[in-house]
Motif scaffolding. Structure first.
Motif, PDB file in Angstrom:
ATOM      1  N   GLY A  64       0.806  -1.218   0.000  1.00 44.29           N
ATOM      2  CA  GLY A  64       0.000   0.000   0.000  1.00 44.29           C
ATOM      3  C   GLY A  64       0.837   1.263   0.000  1.00 44.29           C
ATOM      4  N   ILE A  65       1.862   1.300   0.850  1.00 44.01           N
ATOM      5  CA  ILE A  65       2.698   2.491   0.921  1.00 44.01           C
ATOM      6  C   ILE A  65       3.659   2.557  -0.255  1.00 44.01           C
ATOM      7  N   TYR A 115      -8.804 -10.099  -2.003  1.00 51.72           N
ATOM      8  CA  TYR A 115      -9.287 -10.407  -3.346  1.00 51.72           C
ATOM      9  C   TYR A 115      -8.784 -11.756  -3.837  1.00 51.72           C
ATOM     10  N   VAL A 116      -7.654 -12.172  -3.271  1.00 54.30           N
ATOM     11  CA  VAL A 116      -7.077 -13.456  -3.677  1.00 54.30           C
ATOM     12  C   VAL A 116      -7.609 -14.599  -2.813  1.00 54.30           C
ATOM     13  N   PHE A 117      -7.812 -14.311  -1.519  1.00 49.93           N
ATOM     14  CA  PHE A 117      -8.288 -15.325  -0.584  1.00 49.93           C
ATOM     15  C   PHE A 117      -9.705 -15.002  -0.117  1.00 49.93           C
ATOM     16  N   ILE A 138      -2.414  -1.951  -4.868  1.00 48.29           N
ATOM     17  CA  ILE A 138      -1.893  -3.001  -3.990  1.00 48.29           C
ATOM     18  C   ILE A 138      -1.928  -4.354  -4.690  1.00 48.29           C
ATOM     19  N   TYR A 139      -2.992  -4.610  -5.432  1.00 50.93           N
ATOM     20  CA  TYR A 139      -3.103  -5.877  -6.149  1.00 50.93           C
ATOM     21  C   TYR A 139      -1.992  -6.003  -7.194  1.00 50.93           C
ATOM     22  N   GLU A 140      -1.772  -4.928  -7.949  1.00 47.47           N
ATOM     23  CA  GLU A 140      -0.762  -4.986  -9.004  1.00 47.47           C
ATOM     24  C   GLU A 140       0.652  -5.112  -8.434  1.00 47.47           C
ATOM     25  N   ILE A 141       0.924  -4.374  -7.361  1.00 43.52           N
ATOM     26  CA  ILE A 141       2.274  -4.362  -6.800  1.00 43.52           C
ATOM     27  C   ILE A 141       2.517  -5.537  -5.859  1.00 43.52           C
ATOM     28  N   GLY A 142       1.543  -5.788  -4.968  1.00 46.18           N
ATOM     29  CA  GLY A 142       1.741  -6.816  -3.956  1.00 46.18           C
ATOM     30  C   GLY A 142       1.523  -8.228  -4.450  1.00 46.18           C
ATOM     31  N   VAL A 191       3.920   0.926 -12.311  1.00 47.51           N
ATOM     32  CA  VAL A 191       2.481   1.055 -12.041  1.00 47.51           C
ATOM     33  C   VAL A 191       2.107   2.533 -11.919  1.00 47.51           C
ATOM     34  N   ALA A 192       2.932   3.294 -11.223  1.00 47.67           N
ATOM     35  CA  ALA A 192       2.644   4.716 -11.025  1.00 47.67           C
ATOM     36  C   ALA A 192       2.656   5.484 -12.343  1.00 47.67           C
ATOM     37  N   ARG A 193       3.683   5.258 -13.168  1.00 48.33           N
ATOM     38  CA  ARG A 193       3.776   5.974 -14.446  1.00 48.33           C
ATOM     39  C   ARG A 193       2.559   5.705 -15.330  1.00 48.33           C
ATOM     40  N   LYS A 194       2.181   4.434 -15.415  1.00 44.85           N
ATOM     41  CA  LYS A 194       1.044   4.056 -16.258  1.00 44.85           C
ATOM     42  C   LYS A 194      -0.256   4.642 -15.721  1.00 44.85           C
TER      43      LYS A 194
END
Length: 310
Positions: free
Chosen positions: A41-42, A206-208, A260-264, A273-276
Motif C-alpha cells: 500500500g505504501i 481479493y485473492v483469498f 496493492i493488487y498490481e504491486i503486492g 504502475v505509477a507511471r502508467k
C-alpha cells in the motif's frame, strides 16, 4: 587608496551576503525524504506521489525504513513525509511524538485491521474470538500475528498473558509480512486450520476468501482503521506547494486496492504502475494538484502534462 579599501570592503561585504543567502536557501532539505516500509500500500502511494512531485520539479528520495523508525525520523527531522501512519495501531507512538510531527490529512479512512480466518473455517463455526479456543487443538494453539512490533502482536500477546477469550495456552507466532502471506496461501490452498492478522485494503481480500473475527469483549480498541499523512515540523513553511498537494492527495479505497493488487500480488514494479496510472488518470491527478504550483512557480498540472508527454 581610500577608494580602493572602500571598494574592497564593499566587495567582501557582498561576497559575505551572497554566501549567507546561499546558506539560508540551502537549509531546506533536498531531496524530500519519504519514509517507506516494505508494504504494498505504501509502496504504491509513495510511487504515485513521487512520480507526480518529480515531474513538477521536486526531487524525492524514498528511504526504506521500518514504521517506528519513520515516525521517529519525522520527529527528528530526518524524514519529511510519511503516507502510511496506520491508526489506531500507532496511537501510542503518535501520542509520544504529538508535538514533534504534523498530521497533514487522513488519506485512507475505511480500513480494517484484526484477526481473521479462511471462509471455510467461518462456515465451520469460527466467527468470533470466543470461538478460537473451542478448536485450539485444530489450530495447534497457534495464531499468526505478523511482524514483531505490530499492534496485532501486542494485542494478542496481551490476550494470552491475561487469558482473555481463554487464550492463555496459545502462542503468538511472528514473522515477516511476506512469510505471513506465504503461510496463509499454503494453509488456504490445503484448507488447513489457521488464524492470522489481516487488514484492508490489501490484495489478500481479493485473492483469498477470508472472514474477520468478531470481538464481543472488545479486546481490540477498534478494528476499524485509517491511515494518516504525516510531515516533519516546518515542511509546510519550507515547501508550501508540496504540502498543499499532500493535503489533497487522498486516493480512494478502490484505487488503493488496484495498486496493492498490481504491486503486492502481481509483483509489478511500483514505479511502472505509477507511471502508467498517472498517464491514464490525469483527471484525478488534476484534482490532487488543484491550486498547486510547480517548483518554478507554474501551474503544476500543466507542467506535469508537459513532462510526462515528452
Amino acid at each position: 587608496m581610500k577608494k580602493t579599501k572602500l571598494l574592497l570592503g564593499i566587495l567582501v561585504l557582498l561576497i559575505s551576503l551572497t554566501l549567507f543567502v546561499g546558506c539560508t536557501n540551502n537549509t531546506k532539505k533536498e531531496p524530500l525524504v519519504m519514509g517507506e516500509p516494505n508494504w504494498p500500500g505504501i509502496l504504491a502511494k509513495n510511487a504515485v506521489a513521487t512520480h507526480i512531485l518529480s515531474n513538477i520539479g521536486y526531487e524525492v528520495d524514498r528511504k526504506q525504513l521500518t514504521d517506528p523508525v519513520i515516525h521517529q525520523g519525522l520527529a527528528d527531522g530526518e524524514v519529511d513525509i510519511y503516507l502510511g501512519s496506520w491508526m489506531p495501531s500507532r496511537k501510542e507512538l503518535r501520542d509520544q511524538l504529538n508535538n514533534e510531527i504534523n498530521v497533514i490529512t487522513t488519506n485512507m479512512n475505511d480500513g480494517l485491521y484484526t484477526m481473521a480466518v479462511p471462509e471455510y473455517l467461518w462456515e465451520q463455526g469460527v466467527r468470533t474470538y470466543s470461538d478460537l479456543n473451542k478448536y485450539a487443538d485444530k489450530f495447534d494453539y497457534k495464531m499468526y500475528v505478523g511482524e514483531a512490533g505490530w499492534k496485532a502482536s501486542e494485542i494478542m500477546n496481551h490476550a494470552i498473558d491475561e487469558n482473555i477469550y481463554n487464550l492463555g495456552k496459545w502462542k503468538a507466532i511472528t514473522s515477516t509480512q511476506s512469510a505471513l502471506m506465504a503461510q496463509m496461501k499454503k494453509a488456504i490452498n490445503n484448507e488447513e486450520w489457521m488464524v492470522f492478522i489481516a487488514w484492508k485494503p490489501h490484495w489478500m481480500n481479493y485473492v483469498f476468501d477470508i472472514k474477520y473475527l468478531e470481538d464481543p469483549e472488545q479486546l481490540w480498541e477498534s478494528a476499524e482503521s485509517w491511515v494518516d499523512t504525516l510531515a516533519r515540523k516546518g515542511l509546510k513553511e519550507d515547501y508550501p506547494q508540496v504540502y498543499k498537494f499532500l493535503e489533497q492527495f487522498i486516493p480512494d479505497a478502490e484505487l488503493s486496492n488496484e495498486w496493492i493488487y498490481e504491486i503486492g500480488y502481481q509483483e509489478k514494479d511500483p514505479d511502472d504502475v505509477a507511471r502508467k496510472w498517472v498517464a491514464e488518470n490525469m483527471d484525478i491527478v488534476a484534482e490532487w494538484l488543484a491550486g498547486v504550483k510547480s517548483a518554478d512557480d507554474k501551474k503544476a498540472i500543466d507542467v506535469l502534462r508537459k513532462n510526462i508527454n515528452k
